[in-house]
Design an enzyme around this catalytic site. Structure first.
Site, PDB file in Angstrom:
ATOM      1  N   GLY A   1      58.448  52.203  40.497  1.00 47.34           N
ATOM      2  CA  GLY A   1      57.808  52.206  39.185  1.00 47.34           C
ATOM      3  C   GLY A   1      58.154  51.033  38.294  1.00 47.34           C
ATOM      4  O   GLY A   1      57.689  50.964  37.153  1.00 47.34           O
TER       5      GLY A   1
ATOM      6  N   GLU B   1      62.537  53.154  45.621  1.00 45.00           N
ATOM      7  CA  GLU B   1      61.249  53.005  46.326  1.00 45.00           C
ATOM      8  C   GLU B   1      60.310  52.061  45.585  1.00 45.00           C
ATOM      9  O   GLU B   1      59.206  52.445  45.202  1.00 45.00           O
ATOM     10  CB  GLU B   1      60.536  54.365  46.407  1.00 45.00           C
ATOM     11  CG  GLU B   1      61.313  55.461  47.058  1.00 45.00           C
ATOM     12  CD  GLU B   1      60.656  56.827  46.851  1.00 45.00           C
ATOM     13  OE1 GLU B   1      59.760  56.967  45.999  1.00 45.00           O
ATOM     14  OE2 GLU B   1      61.048  57.743  47.565  1.00 45.00           O
TER      15      GLU B   1
ATOM     16  N   GLY C   1      57.504  49.275  44.977  1.00 45.54           N
ATOM     17  CA  GLY C   1      56.389  48.667  45.687  1.00 45.54           C
ATOM     18  C   GLY C   1      55.916  47.457  44.911  1.00 45.54           C
ATOM     19  O   GLY C   1      56.133  46.306  45.288  1.00 45.54           O
TER      20      GLY C   1
ATOM     21  N   TYR D   1      41.376  51.089  36.466  1.00 42.95           N
ATOM     22  CA  TYR D   1      42.349  51.326  35.386  1.00 42.95           C
ATOM     23  C   TYR D   1      42.113  50.433  34.180  1.00 42.95           C
ATOM     24  O   TYR D   1      42.964  50.373  33.298  1.00 42.95           O
ATOM     25  CB  TYR D   1      43.780  51.021  35.849  1.00 42.95           C
ATOM     26  CG  TYR D   1      44.202  51.629  37.138  1.00 42.95           C
ATOM     27  CD1 TYR D   1      44.334  53.013  37.286  1.00 42.95           C
ATOM     28  CD2 TYR D   1      44.507  50.819  38.227  1.00 42.95           C
ATOM     29  CE1 TYR D   1      44.749  53.556  38.484  1.00 42.95           C
ATOM     30  CE2 TYR D   1      44.929  51.362  39.431  1.00 42.95           C
ATOM     31  CZ  TYR D   1      45.042  52.730  39.545  1.00 42.95           C
ATOM     32  OH  TYR D   1      45.467  53.258  40.731  1.00 42.95           O
TER      33      TYR D   1
ATOM     34  N   CYS E   1      26.850  46.250  43.065  1.00 44.30           N
ATOM     35  CA  CYS E   1      25.806  46.835  42.202  1.00 44.30           C
ATOM     36  C   CYS E   1      26.353  47.999  41.388  1.00 44.30           C
ATOM     37  O   CYS E   1      25.998  49.162  41.609  1.00 44.30           O
ATOM     38  CB  CYS E   1      24.633  47.284  43.054  1.00 44.30           C
ATOM     39  SG  CYS E   1      24.000  45.935  44.020  1.00 44.30           S
TER      40      CYS E   1
HETATM   41  N1  LLP Z   1      57.376  56.269  45.173  1.00 46.14           N
HETATM   42  C1  LLP Z   1      56.391  57.164  44.946  1.00 46.14           C
HETATM   43  C2  LLP Z   1      56.646  58.570  45.239  1.00 46.14           C
HETATM   44  C3  LLP Z   1      55.143  56.730  44.444  1.00 46.14           C
HETATM   45  O1  LLP Z   1      54.187  57.628  44.206  1.00 46.14           O
HETATM   46  C4  LLP Z   1      54.939  55.352  44.177  1.00 46.14           C
HETATM   47  C5  LLP Z   1      53.650  54.880  43.664  1.00 46.14           C
HETATM   48  C6  LLP Z   1      55.986  54.454  44.452  1.00 46.14           C
HETATM   49  C7  LLP Z   1      57.205  54.952  44.930  1.00 46.14           C
HETATM   50  C8  LLP Z   1      55.866  52.977  44.214  1.00 46.14           C
HETATM   51  O2  LLP Z   1      55.655  52.708  42.873  1.00 46.14           O
HETATM   52  P1  LLP Z   1      55.696  51.186  42.325  1.00 46.14           P
HETATM   53  O3  LLP Z   1      57.086  50.666  42.456  1.00 46.14           O
HETATM   54  O4  LLP Z   1      54.733  50.398  43.131  1.00 46.14           O
HETATM   55  O5  LLP Z   1      55.261  51.309  40.921  1.00 46.14           O
HETATM   56  N2  LLP Z   1      47.301  52.069  42.350  1.00 46.14           N
HETATM   57  C9  LLP Z   1      48.082  51.991  41.144  1.00 46.14           C
HETATM   58  C10 LLP Z   1      49.528  52.362  41.372  1.00 46.14           C
HETATM   59  C11 LLP Z   1      49.706  53.708  42.017  1.00 46.14           C
HETATM   60  C12 LLP Z   1      51.170  54.043  42.263  1.00 46.14           C
HETATM   61  C13 LLP Z   1      51.306  55.244  43.110  1.00 46.14           C
HETATM   62  N3  LLP Z   1      52.645  55.617  43.466  1.00 46.14           N
HETATM   63  C14 LLP Z   1      47.917  50.622  40.537  1.00 46.14           C
HETATM   64  O6  LLP Z   1      47.143  49.819  41.065  1.00 46.14           O
HETATM   65  O7  LLP Z   1      48.505  50.322  39.498  1.00 46.14           O
END
Ligand code: LLP
Length: 422
Positions: free
Chosen positions: A238, A286, A288, A329, A355
């Protein structure tokens, strides 16, 4: 990202982006290898001195070549499907450094994880605990379990990517956590080992993380007192990144920011450490987005300019099927010309060929003036970019290339019409 103008030509590491266009065409995802590796190490270093595992959340970008590079550097993996687990294993992540999350795991996915001997399942409900126990019994395996607790904390990001409130589908409400731990301890073939939380994505301030860490710490203490052998806490991902003013350069407009710039992931993690470091638990993360977002861009070409009423449109060859975030978003991505030729700015809507009225990359955006055939770079597109690409309008999925110094490698060829029609 390793992105800079040299003689007014935008380069990724040592490669001029226009050369990538000449060779591979557009739309094209371009990644910098050193950028995502440095991001990973900055996060991992923030936990130096405590037992920890930084699991990369594959959902942000699951290109196999990126995964392999991260696995080689010692990352763990956070997976949410059989597909992600298969990719993680193929990329070389050690099973004991893989966690399996997700609110809707199917029986075959649970079986896959158990057979591969992953570190643990992050379980989100009591019925899931029951299924996990049954499958583990059938396979004569022990399933290691962390319970995902929903802390009811407001993360302050977009409502679609906040996950830690009670009315979201995720996790077990904190008030039911004690009961869930008791159930887990009573079911055969389960081994309770951890607490998991994830409160949302693109969180830019330390406060929600600190609040979450405090809640996790008191839960660990309570559960230990009740006899649960908690050995790890997984505080999720996050960590937010900078989308506005991602690249600053004379000639580019300064982008108005509605909130203070995000704190670096290492600072967000650092803010949790005083609470987590003395718990006697390994700390798992975790992330991403914070690893791959600013390591990637989407290269696109201007096709046409047109004016409808008061609006001026730049029609480009990348659309919502290539990068969904703006449409889904209303997400902001800085867009910059690959060749910086003019100081003259204009306000435009940057739209794709799909489209749908909602097919835009930017609206009412102040940008240097560009013309048809010019190239644009849509920045900070390495996370939740290609993974959300689709064939909508039967458009081909874009290619992906990886830059390493002055070398370029195609890490996913562009889809072809033959593949599409097969
Ligand atoms: N762990 C869990 C349980 C999650 O649900 C997520 C993301 C992460 C880790 C990784 O989160 P990060 O570090 O990437 O924020 N599609 C959206 C983001 C969806 C995130 C879903 N879960 C966007 O484009 O902003």
């Amino acid at each position: 990202m390793k992105l800079e103008y040299r003689n007014n030509e935008l380069h990724c590491e040592d490669v001029p982006l226009h050369e990538l266009f000449d060779e591979f065409g557009t739309p094209l995802y371009v990644y910098s290898r050193s950028a995502f590796l440095e991001n990973f190490h900055a996060i991992d270093r923030a936990l130096q001195g405590i037992e920890h595992v930084t699991c990369y959340a594959l959902k942000a970008n699951s290109n196999l070549h990126i995964l392999k590079a991260l696995a080689e550097e010692g990352a763990g993996a956070d997976v949410v499907s059989a597909g992600e687990l298969a990719l993680a294993l193929k990329a070389g992540f050690a099973p004991e450094r893989i966690v399996f999350a997700g609110v809707g795991k199917r029986e075959d996915e649970i079986e896959f994880g158990l057979k591969e001997g992953i570190h643990c399942f992050n379980v989100e409900s009591i019925p899931e605990l029951q299924l996990l126990s049954l499958v583990a019994m059938r396979l004569q395996k022990k399933a290691r379990v962390a319970l995902r607790v929903n802390p009811d904390i407001r993360a302050g990001s977009h409502p679609y990517i906040s996950t830690g409130l009670n009315d979201h589908k995720f996790g077990i409400p904190a008030a039911q956590a004690a009961e869930a731990f008791r159930t887990a301890a009573s079911l055969p073939n389960l081994e309770v080992c951890g607490v998991h939380v994830h409160i949302g994505s693109q969180i830019t301030r330390p406060e929600p993380f600190v609040e979450t860490a405090n809640m996790v710490a008191s839960l660990v203490r309570d559960q230990r007192a009740a006899g649960m052998p908690i050995t790890h806490v997984d505080v999720g991902g996050g960590f937010g990144v900078r989308y506005k003013n991602a690249l600053r350069q004379e000639g580019l407009p300064e982008e108005a920011e509605d909130s203070p710039p995000p704190s670096a992931p290492a600072e967000l993690i650092g803010a949790m450490l005083p609470v987590l470091k003395d718990l006697g638990c390994a700390v798992w993360l975790e992330p991403g987005r914070a690893i791959v977002a600013d390591a990637g861009l989407l290269l696109t070409q201007v096709l046409y300019r047109k004016e409808n009423g008061a609006r001026r449109f730049l029609i480009v060859d990348a659309g919502m099927n290539d990068l969904l975030r703006p449409s889904l978003y209303n997400a902001y991505h800085q867009i910059v010309p690959v060749r910086l030729e003019t100081m003259e700015h204009e306000t435009v809507d940057v739209v794709g060929p799909v489209c749908e009225t909602g097919d835009f990359l930017a609206r009412e955006r102040v940008m240097p003036r560009t013309k048809p055939r010019d190239l644009l770079a849509v920045l900070t597109a390495g996370a939740y970019g290609f993974v959300n690409a689709s064939n909508y309008n039967s458009r081909l999925r874009p290619a992906e290339v990886l830059v390493n110094g002055d070398r370029v490698r195609v890490i996913r060829p562009r889809q072809t019409l033959e593949e599409l029609a097969s």
